[in-house]
Design an enzyme around this catalytic site. Structure first.
Site, PDB file in Angstrom:
ATOM      1  N   SER A 189       1.012  -1.296  -0.009  1.00  0.00           N
ATOM      2  CA  SER A 189      -0.037  -0.072  -0.002  1.00  0.00           C
ATOM      3  C   SER A 189       0.892   1.406   0.068  1.00  0.00           C
ATOM      4  O   SER A 189       0.262   2.356  -0.386  1.00  0.00           O
ATOM      5  CB  SER A 189      -1.138   0.133   1.150  1.00  0.00           C
ATOM      6  N   HIS A 217      -5.629  -4.517   0.187  1.00  0.00           N
ATOM      7  CA  HIS A 217      -5.482  -3.321  -0.756  1.00  0.00           C
ATOM      8  C   HIS A 217      -6.046  -3.656  -2.060  1.00  0.00           C
ATOM      9  O   HIS A 217      -5.719  -3.181  -3.226  1.00  0.00           O
ATOM     10  CB  HIS A 217      -4.260  -2.607  -0.897  1.00  0.00           C
ATOM     11  N   THR A 245     -10.105  -7.243   4.109  1.00  0.00           N
ATOM     12  CA  THR A 245     -10.856  -6.436   5.024  1.00  0.00           C
ATOM     13  C   THR A 245     -12.132  -5.907   4.357  1.00  0.00           C
ATOM     14  O   THR A 245     -12.178  -5.970   2.987  1.00  0.00           O
ATOM     15  CB  THR A 245      -9.976  -4.983   5.220  1.00  0.00           C
ATOM     16  N   LYS A 248     -12.135  -1.115   3.755  1.00  0.00           N
ATOM     17  CA  LYS A 248     -11.326  -0.242   2.849  1.00  0.00           C
ATOM     18  C   LYS A 248     -12.161  -0.287   1.438  1.00  0.00           C
ATOM     19  O   LYS A 248     -13.248   0.246   1.373  1.00  0.00           O
ATOM     20  CB  LYS A 248      -9.732  -0.865   2.484  1.00  0.00           C
ATOM     21  N   THR A 277     -13.968 -12.698  21.488  1.00  0.00           N
ATOM     22  CA  THR A 277     -14.493 -11.127  21.458  1.00  0.00           C
ATOM     23  C   THR A 277     -15.811 -11.059  20.790  1.00  0.00           C
ATOM     24  O   THR A 277     -16.153 -12.051  19.857  1.00  0.00           O
ATOM     25  CB  THR A 277     -13.451 -10.480  20.451  1.00  0.00           C
ATOM     26  N   THR A 363       6.715   4.262   8.663  1.00  0.00           N
ATOM     27  CA  THR A 363       5.801   3.789   7.764  1.00  0.00           C
ATOM     28  C   THR A 363       6.447   3.513   6.352  1.00  0.00           C
ATOM     29  O   THR A 363       6.496   2.270   5.940  1.00  0.00           O
ATOM     30  CB  THR A 363       4.833   4.508   7.471  1.00  0.00           C
TER      31      THR A 363
HETATM   32  C1  LIG Z   1      -5.041  -1.873   6.500  1.00  0.00           C
HETATM   33  C2  LIG Z   1      -4.379  -3.269   6.489  1.00  0.00           C
HETATM   34  C3  LIG Z   1      -4.651  -4.342   7.259  1.00  0.00           C
HETATM   35  C4  LIG Z   1      -5.589  -4.108   8.421  1.00  0.00           C
HETATM   36  O1  LIG Z   1      -7.070  -4.081   7.939  1.00  0.00           O
HETATM   37  P1  LIG Z   1      -7.809  -3.187   8.814  1.00  0.00           P
HETATM   38  O2  LIG Z   1      -9.326  -3.880   8.402  1.00  0.00           O
HETATM   39  O3  LIG Z   1      -7.707  -1.979   8.797  1.00  0.00           O
HETATM   40  O4  LIG Z   1      -7.612  -3.902  10.222  1.00  0.00           O
HETATM   41  C5  LIG Z   1      -4.063  -5.398   7.081  1.00  0.00           C
HETATM   42  N1  LIG Z   1      -3.243  -5.505   5.910  1.00  0.00           N
HETATM   43  C6  LIG Z   1      -2.591  -4.414   5.277  1.00  0.00           C
HETATM   44  C7  LIG Z   1      -1.812  -4.619   4.074  1.00  0.00           C
HETATM   45  C8  LIG Z   1      -3.369  -3.193   5.447  1.00  0.00           C
HETATM   46  O5  LIG Z   1      -3.069  -2.312   4.659  1.00  0.00           O
END
Ligand SMILES: *Cc1c(COP(=O)(O)O)cnc(C)c1O
Length: 407
Positions: A189, A217, A245, A248, A277, A363
């Site tokens: 990313s 991503h 995810t 995003k 959880t 980062t």
């Molecule tokens: C953002 C991200 C995650 C985590 O995903 P979330 O749903 O935001 O917790 C995992 N892997 C990569 C490469 C990411 O950029």
């Protein structure tokens, strides 16, 4: 013990390194993506254009997604009321897991509260269910994968980013009969580069290793139905575990893995981060299902997204701005200095109503500080024109280098 000064010292250390973070306080306008109202620290406001959201397709405002969420709240209430095991498995969760398994052409999938939790829980648990497991991890893997691999406590080897020769030398040096897993991402990313999935799969096969692919991503964005780069490249069936995810491109929240039914059942039965959880609220599950379904049928949105990214790259290039090479929808522009990077980002926001977050160390490596733009199908030519003019002005004002971008 002077606790207060200990906390202050911890923050001062970050500040001294120029890494102290100030969050932009934004409120998006539904129906007017990517516009948001920014509230300054003194309480005054101005409207800005968001240029760095991971809501890559504006799905967070798609009326189809919102309608599904409203419907779920009205018919099932707010929270799920429990863990998946204790009353927290609803019709919405079951449907979403079926939707995800179908998206990736896998037997099963498993939901987590975020992509971070999915990576941490799945990777750490694989060490438990496969005693003696060795994980081979790309050097630029996301923090959540690193956390899972560390927390699992087993053997691990880090291979240089996208360096398959290095990966092969590590695989070849490992005991032949040890269980192995190669963990990597499709779209990285920060640089926007894309791994060679077919070659990595072939290598893993040669050494009897499983493959674990983070498509965070890429899901929703690549492949004819949004199944990710593995779908685009025709290798989805050859990846053992796909992680993604819902926060995003799908515009909601949550994370998941998809794979073979036995493998998914093993993670479901052993992963602490899944078991202990509260499950996602029904409305989030309903919104995610609606978003995935809608994007399966709207490949034209993915085409528009790619077109917008290409258009922005071309405009930056034409203006002599150092856009970094990127094979994906991510458009990074090199600044190469943390102070300039932060300054340009601050001025874009305050003087031009352009919101893009500076990306500094840790980062990205020092000297490669950058601005990371994520144009969506909703970023118009006029918005791009305004952005490029503002960038040009600031590049001259701050005397930042225009060329010499490393490949
Ligand atoms: C953002 C991200 C995650 C985590 O995903 P979330 O749903 O935001 O917790 C995992 N892997 C990569 C490469 C990411 O950029």
């Amino acid at each position: 013990m002077d606790y207060k000064s200990a906390f202050r010292a911890a923050v001062d250390q970050v500040r001294d390194e120029g890494r102290y973070r100030v969050f932009a306080d934004l409120k998006r306008h539904r129906g007017d993506f990517p516009v948001a109202t920014w509230t300054r620290q003194d309480g005054t406001t101005r409207d800005v254009t968001v240029w760095c959201s991971n809501d890559y397709l504006g799905q967070g405002q798609n009326p189809v997604v919102l309608a599904a969420m409203h419907e779920a709240i009205d018919s099932a209430g707010s929270g799920s009321g429990g863990t998946r095991n204790i009353s927290g498995t609803t019709r919405y969760h079951v449907e979403l897991e079926a939707e995800l398994a179908d998206l990736h052409g896998k037997e099963a999938s498993l939901l987590f509260t975020s992509g971070y939790v999915a990576n941490e829980a799945a990777l750490s648990t694989l060490y438990k269910v496969l005693p003696g497991l060795i994980i081979f991890s790309d050097a630029l893997n996301h923090a959540s994968m690193i956390a899972g691999i560390r927390n699992g406590g087993g053997a691990r080897h880090i291979f240089r980013h996208n360096d398959l020769e290095h990966l092969e030398s590590l695989l070849a040096a490992a005991p032949v009969d040890a269980p192995k897993l190669v963990a990597f991402e499709s779209v990285y990313s920060m640089d926007g580069d894309i791994a060679d999935l077919a070659a990595t799969i072939a290598l893993a096969r040669k050494y009897g290793a499983l493959t674990y692919l983070d498509e965070v991503h890429a899901v929703g964005l690549y492949g004819p139905r949004g199944g990710g780069v593995a779908e685009r490249d025709g290798v989805m069936a050859d990846i053992d575990i796909i992680e993604g995810t819902l926060g995003k491109a799908y515009g909601v929240m949550g994370g998941y893995i998809a794979g073979d039914a036995d493998l998914i059942d093993a993670i479901r039965s052993h992963a602490s981060g899944f078991i202990f959880t509260t499950s996602l609220p029904p409305a989030l599950a309903a919104g995610a299902s609606a978003s995935i379904r809608w994007l399966k049928d709207h490949d034209e949105v993915r085409q528009q997204h790619q077109e917008r990214a290409a258009a922005l790259k071309a405009r930056f290039k034409a203006a002599g701005l150092p856009v970094m090479p990127s094979a994906s929808h991510i458009v990074p522009v090199l600044v190469g200095n943390p102070v300039h990077c932060k300054l340009i980002s601050d001025l874009l926001l305050s003087d031009h109503g352009v919101y893009v977050q500076p990306i500094n160390y840790p980062t990205v490596p020092r000297g490669t500080e950058r601005l990371r733009f994520t144009p969506t199908p909703f970023h118009t030519d006029e918005m791009m024109e305004h952005l490029v003019t503002a960038m040009n002005d600031l590049w001259t004002r701050c005397n930042v280098k225009r060329h010499g971008v490393a490949a």
